[in-house]
Design a protein around this motif. Structure first.
Motif, PDB file in Angstrom:
ATOM      1  N   SER A 162       0.849  -1.185   0.000  1.00  0.00           N
ATOM      2  CA  SER A 162       0.000   0.000   0.000  1.00  0.00           C
ATOM      3  C   SER A 162       0.889   1.240   0.000  1.00  0.00           C
ATOM      4  CB  SER A 162      -0.916   0.015   1.236  1.00  0.00           C
ATOM      5  OG  SER A 162      -1.777   1.145   1.221  1.00  0.00           O
ATOM      6  N   ASP A 163       0.513   2.236  -0.804  1.00  0.00           N
ATOM      7  CA  ASP A 163       1.324   3.441  -0.919  1.00  0.00           C
ATOM      8  C   ASP A 163       0.431   4.674  -0.952  1.00  0.00           C
ATOM      9  OD1 ASP A 163       4.379   4.149  -1.784  1.00  0.00           O
ATOM     10  OD2 ASP A 163       2.970   5.592  -2.631  1.00  0.00           O
ATOM     11  N   ARG A 164       0.933   5.756  -0.358  1.00  0.00           N
ATOM     12  CA  ARG A 164       0.184   7.007  -0.303  1.00  0.00           C
ATOM     13  C   ARG A 164      -0.076   7.588  -1.674  1.00  0.00           C
ATOM     14  NH1 ARG A 164       3.467  12.097   1.195  1.00  0.00           N
ATOM     15  NH2 ARG A 164       3.594  12.031  -1.074  1.00  0.00           N
ATOM     16  N   GLY A 165       0.772   7.274  -2.646  1.00  0.00           N
ATOM     17  CA  GLY A 165       0.665   7.910  -3.948  1.00  0.00           C
ATOM     18  C   GLY A 165       1.446   9.208  -3.968  1.00  0.00           C
ATOM     19  N   LEU A 166       1.315   9.946  -5.047  1.00  0.00           N
ATOM     20  CA  LEU A 166       2.139  11.130  -5.247  1.00  0.00           C
ATOM     21  C   LEU A 166       1.400  12.441  -5.080  1.00  0.00           C
ATOM     22  CD1 LEU A 166       4.138   9.879  -8.370  1.00  0.00           C
ATOM     23  CD2 LEU A 166       4.728   9.672  -5.939  1.00  0.00           C
ATOM     24  N   ARG A 167       0.108  12.393  -4.782  1.00  0.00           N
ATOM     25  CA  ARG A 167      -0.652  13.640  -4.633  1.00  0.00           C
ATOM     26  C   ARG A 167      -1.364  13.771  -3.292  1.00  0.00           C
ATOM     27  NH1 ARG A 167      -1.340  16.952  -8.746  1.00  0.00           N
ATOM     28  NH2 ARG A 167      -3.326  17.714  -7.939  1.00  0.00           N
ATOM     29  N   HIS A 168      -1.838  12.685  -2.736  1.00  0.00           N
ATOM     30  CA  HIS A 168      -2.525  12.758  -1.445  1.00  0.00           C
ATOM     31  C   HIS A 168      -1.529  13.018  -0.312  1.00  0.00           C
ATOM     32  CE1 HIS A 168      -6.743  11.133  -2.153  1.00  0.00           C
ATOM     33  NE2 HIS A 168      -6.192  11.161  -3.355  1.00  0.00           N
ATOM     34  N   HIS A 169      -1.989  13.691   0.730  1.00  0.00           N
ATOM     35  CA  HIS A 169      -1.083  13.987   1.841  1.00  0.00           C
ATOM     36  C   HIS A 169      -1.051  12.871   2.878  1.00  0.00           C
ATOM     37  CE1 HIS A 169      -4.686  14.951   4.150  1.00  0.00           C
ATOM     38  NE2 HIS A 169      -3.953  15.158   5.218  1.00  0.00           N
ATOM     39  N   ARG A 170      -1.903  11.846   2.722  1.00  0.00           N
ATOM     40  CA  ARG A 170      -1.860  10.701   3.623  1.00  0.00           C
ATOM     41  C   ARG A 170      -2.444   9.495   2.902  1.00  0.00           C
ATOM     42  NH1 ARG A 170      -6.748  12.429   7.813  1.00  0.00           N
ATOM     43  NH2 ARG A 170      -8.411  12.479   6.257  1.00  0.00           N
ATOM     44  N   ASN A 171      -2.172   8.333   3.453  1.00  0.00           N
ATOM     45  CA  ASN A 171      -2.696   7.092   2.884  1.00  0.00           C
ATOM     46  C   ASN A 171      -3.983   6.737   3.604  1.00  0.00           C
ATOM     47  OD1 ASN A 171      -3.140   4.669   1.631  1.00  0.00           O
ATOM     48  ND2 ASN A 171      -1.213   3.717   2.274  1.00  0.00           N
ATOM     49  N   GLU A 172      -5.087   6.740   2.889  1.00  0.00           N
ATOM     50  CA  GLU A 172      -6.392   6.418   3.473  1.00  0.00           C
ATOM     51  C   GLU A 172      -6.829   5.002   3.123  1.00  0.00           C
ATOM     52  OE1 GLU A 172      -8.670   9.647   1.915  1.00  0.00           O
ATOM     53  OE2 GLU A 172      -7.730  11.115   3.247  1.00  0.00           O
ATOM     54  N   ASP A 173      -5.941   4.238   2.460  1.00  0.00           N
ATOM     55  CA  ASP A 173      -6.184   2.819   2.221  1.00  0.00           C
ATOM     56  C   ASP A 173      -5.700   2.007   3.420  1.00  0.00           C
ATOM     57  OD1 ASP A 173      -7.048   3.527  -0.283  1.00  0.00           O
ATOM     58  OD2 ASP A 173      -5.380   2.609  -1.365  1.00  0.00           O
ATOM     59  N   ALA A 174      -6.205   0.802   3.540  1.00  0.00           N
ATOM     60  CA  ALA A 174      -5.735  -0.137   4.560  1.00  0.00           C
ATOM     61  C   ALA A 174      -5.932  -1.548   4.035  1.00  0.00           C
ATOM     62  CB  ALA A 174      -6.484   0.050   5.878  1.00  0.00           C
ATOM     63  N   TYR A 175      -5.161  -2.476   4.572  1.00  0.00           N
ATOM     64  CA  TYR A 175      -5.311  -3.873   4.165  1.00  0.00           C
ATOM     65  C   TYR A 175      -5.057  -4.783   5.353  1.00  0.00           C
ATOM     66  CZ  TYR A 175      -0.192  -4.254   4.088  1.00  0.00           C
ATOM     67  OH  TYR A 175       1.132  -4.256   4.455  1.00  0.00           O
ATOM     68  N   ALA A 176      -5.480  -6.019   5.211  1.00  0.00           N
ATOM     69  CA  ALA A 176      -5.146  -7.079   6.158  1.00  0.00           C
ATOM     70  C   ALA A 176      -4.979  -8.358   5.364  1.00  0.00           C
ATOM     71  CB  ALA A 176      -6.240  -7.242   7.216  1.00  0.00           C
ATOM     72  N   VAL A 177      -3.887  -9.066   5.586  1.00  0.00           N
ATOM     73  CA  VAL A 177      -3.654 -10.358   4.943  1.00  0.00           C
ATOM     74  C   VAL A 177      -3.367 -11.377   6.035  1.00  0.00           C
ATOM     75  CG1 VAL A 177      -2.869  -9.432   2.738  1.00  0.00           C
ATOM     76  CG2 VAL A 177      -1.217  -9.785   4.564  1.00  0.00           C
ATOM     77  N   SER A 178      -3.854 -12.595   5.836  1.00  0.00           N
ATOM     78  CA  SER A 178      -3.689 -13.611   6.872  1.00  0.00           C
ATOM     79  C   SER A 178      -3.966 -14.983   6.282  1.00  0.00           C
ATOM     80  CB  SER A 178      -4.640 -13.346   8.051  1.00  0.00           C
ATOM     81  OG  SER A 178      -5.991 -13.355   7.608  1.00  0.00           O
ATOM     82  N   SER A 179      -3.730 -15.994   7.072  1.00  0.00           N
ATOM     83  CA  SER A 179      -4.067 -17.362   6.681  1.00  0.00           C
ATOM     84  C   SER A 179      -4.478 -18.134   7.923  1.00  0.00           C
ATOM     85  CB  SER A 179      -2.883 -18.043   5.997  1.00  0.00           C
ATOM     86  OG  SER A 179      -1.783 -18.146   6.881  1.00  0.00           O
TER      87      SER A 179
END
Length: 425
Positions: A162-179
């Motif tokens: 996950s990356d903030r990108g080049l224009r937004h001032h924060r990262n509003e994405d989130a993830y969870a990975v598991s098994s």
């Protein structure tokens, strides 16, 4: 898809954004016809991707309000979806103006600890100011890189970036990975990706809460033998509840009331489970799941349908796909998790691929730069199944190279066709 004439729920006009009242058939400001809505759909049963499918080994998952069978279907290329269409109220996922200013790439600077200590050249924007405890430059006021600006995780059979990108001032994405393990000892691999609605309050908190809640619900239910499609349905409801809590007013009981909780924290959610030879997806919003077979002569597929203004215009026959996605309102979403959302019925679908490949679970920050399934497959490295983290890095890099106008998140789950007899309950 057939159309039905029904009054729109309280929200805003999809054409002019004027407020609407419950039961309105036309917009009072611009006259927009609000009655053309897609007919509700039931959850899709197990279907084949690039081939015929065998019946799932789990008992059929109960459908909301009744029972539904998980049965095999013949080859079904392209997009599939399930669930009940949400009302045509819309929210824009575009950030307010102050959120849209360029900053230097956060991956080229060190993180600043609390306490105002200056690291390296100090502020990443002006290169001279001290950083306060809240992470802002005391000289120019620019926010500094946060922990969530760039995140990577790999758990063997699944990876995410996950990356903030080049224009937004924060990262509003989130993830969870598991098994986890199913009752028969076979593995179940999980990926959850959430995209905060930037026009809402605290979108970063909403996405984080939803990702954690959905992942925890799946980790709790799958080992008990719950059918993955039913587990997915319940996990999305759990995620919605976690976001609703963020919108609850202090001292007030939690209520699902879209009129009361104006501009409450909100996010979209998309998730995938690979378990027992099945691929199960679930979503609310416009984040997507793509299927890319290892055999690149086979056809890749998009496995979700967007809850968006553009998708609704196409579904109702008011525009073709090219016209709808060229419109500035294309990414206004019609489904989301949050206390100001309307009655929620998660979309779920179950697939049984007949060949190995990779499953991509991503936000629109990625698919904006590779929208079609063929376009997405062209970016996926040939060794994606054996190097999922590398694949995720390449895909995020593709979005950043394309402009990085939004936060970018993708999870990669390799899918291996089980041997005969594997995955039986």
């Amino acid at each position: 898809m057939s159309q039905t004439n029904q009054p729109v729920a309280t929200g805003r006009c999809p054409d002019c954004e004027e407020p609407l009242e419950t039961g309105d058939m036309f917009c009072g400001a611009c006259g927009y016809d609000l009655t053309a809505l897609p007919a509700p759909q039931a959850d899709h049963p197990t279907v084949a991707v690039n081939g015929a499918a065998a019946a799932a080994s789990w008992p059929a998952p109960p459908a909301p309000g009744g029972s539904a069978s998980v049965q095999a279907a013949a080859d079904l290329p392209g997009t599939t979806s399930g669930g009940t269409e949400l009302p045509s109220a819309v929210r824009t996922d575009d950030p307010p103006g102050p959120d849209d200013y360029p900053l230097p790439d956060p991956r080229t600077v060190e993180h600043t600890p609390a306490g105002g200590t200056v690291l390296g050249a100090g502020c990443v924007a002006c290169r001279s100011g001290r950083i306060d405890e809240d992470g802002y430059c005391e000289n120019c006021g620019h926010a500094q890189p946060r922990e969530r600006d760039h995140m990577e995780e790999e758990l063997g059979a699944v990876a995410a970036v996950s990356d903030r990108g080049l224009r937004h001032h924060r990262n509003e994405d989130a993830y969870a990975v598991s098994s986890t393990a199913l009752p028969d000892g076979s593995p179940a691999v999980i990926a959850v990706v959430c995209d905060g609605v930037s026009s809402a309050t605290r979108p970063d908190e909403a996405s984080a809460a939803a990702a954690v809640a959905a992942n925890e619900a799946l980790l709790a239910s799958l080992p008990l033998g719950t059918h993955p499609q039913q587990a997915m349905h319940e996990a999305i409801l759990a995620a919605a509840e976690s976001v609703n809590v963020l919108g609850a007013e202090p001292g007030q009981a939690l209520e699902h009331d879209p009129n009361r909780h104006t501009n409450a924290p909100a996010c979209t959610l998309v998730s995938a489970i690979v378990a027992g030879g099945l691929l199960v997806v679930g979503w609310v919003g416009d984040s997507r799941v793509y299927w890319v077979p290892d055999d690149r002569t086979a056809h890749p597929s998009r496995l979700t349908e967007d809850d968006s203004w553009a998708a609704q215009m196409v579904a109702t026959g008011l525009m073709n796909e090219e016209q709808a996605y060229a419109d500035e309102r294309a990414h206004a979403i019609t489904g989301w998790l949050g206390a100001d959302a309307y009655e929620l019925e998660p979309h779920t679908a179950s697939f049984k691929p007949d060949r190995p490949g990779v499953v991509l679970v991503c936000t629109d920050g990625l698919w904006n730069y590779a929208e079609g399934a063929e376009e997405m497959a062209a970016v996926v490295p040939a060794d994606a199944a054996t190097r999922p983290l590398h694949c995720a890095q390449v895909l995020v890099g593709h979005a950043l190279d394309g402009g990085g106008h939004d936060n970018v998140t993708v999870a990669v789950l390799p899918f291996l066709v089980p041997q005969t007899g594997a995955g039986s309950a």
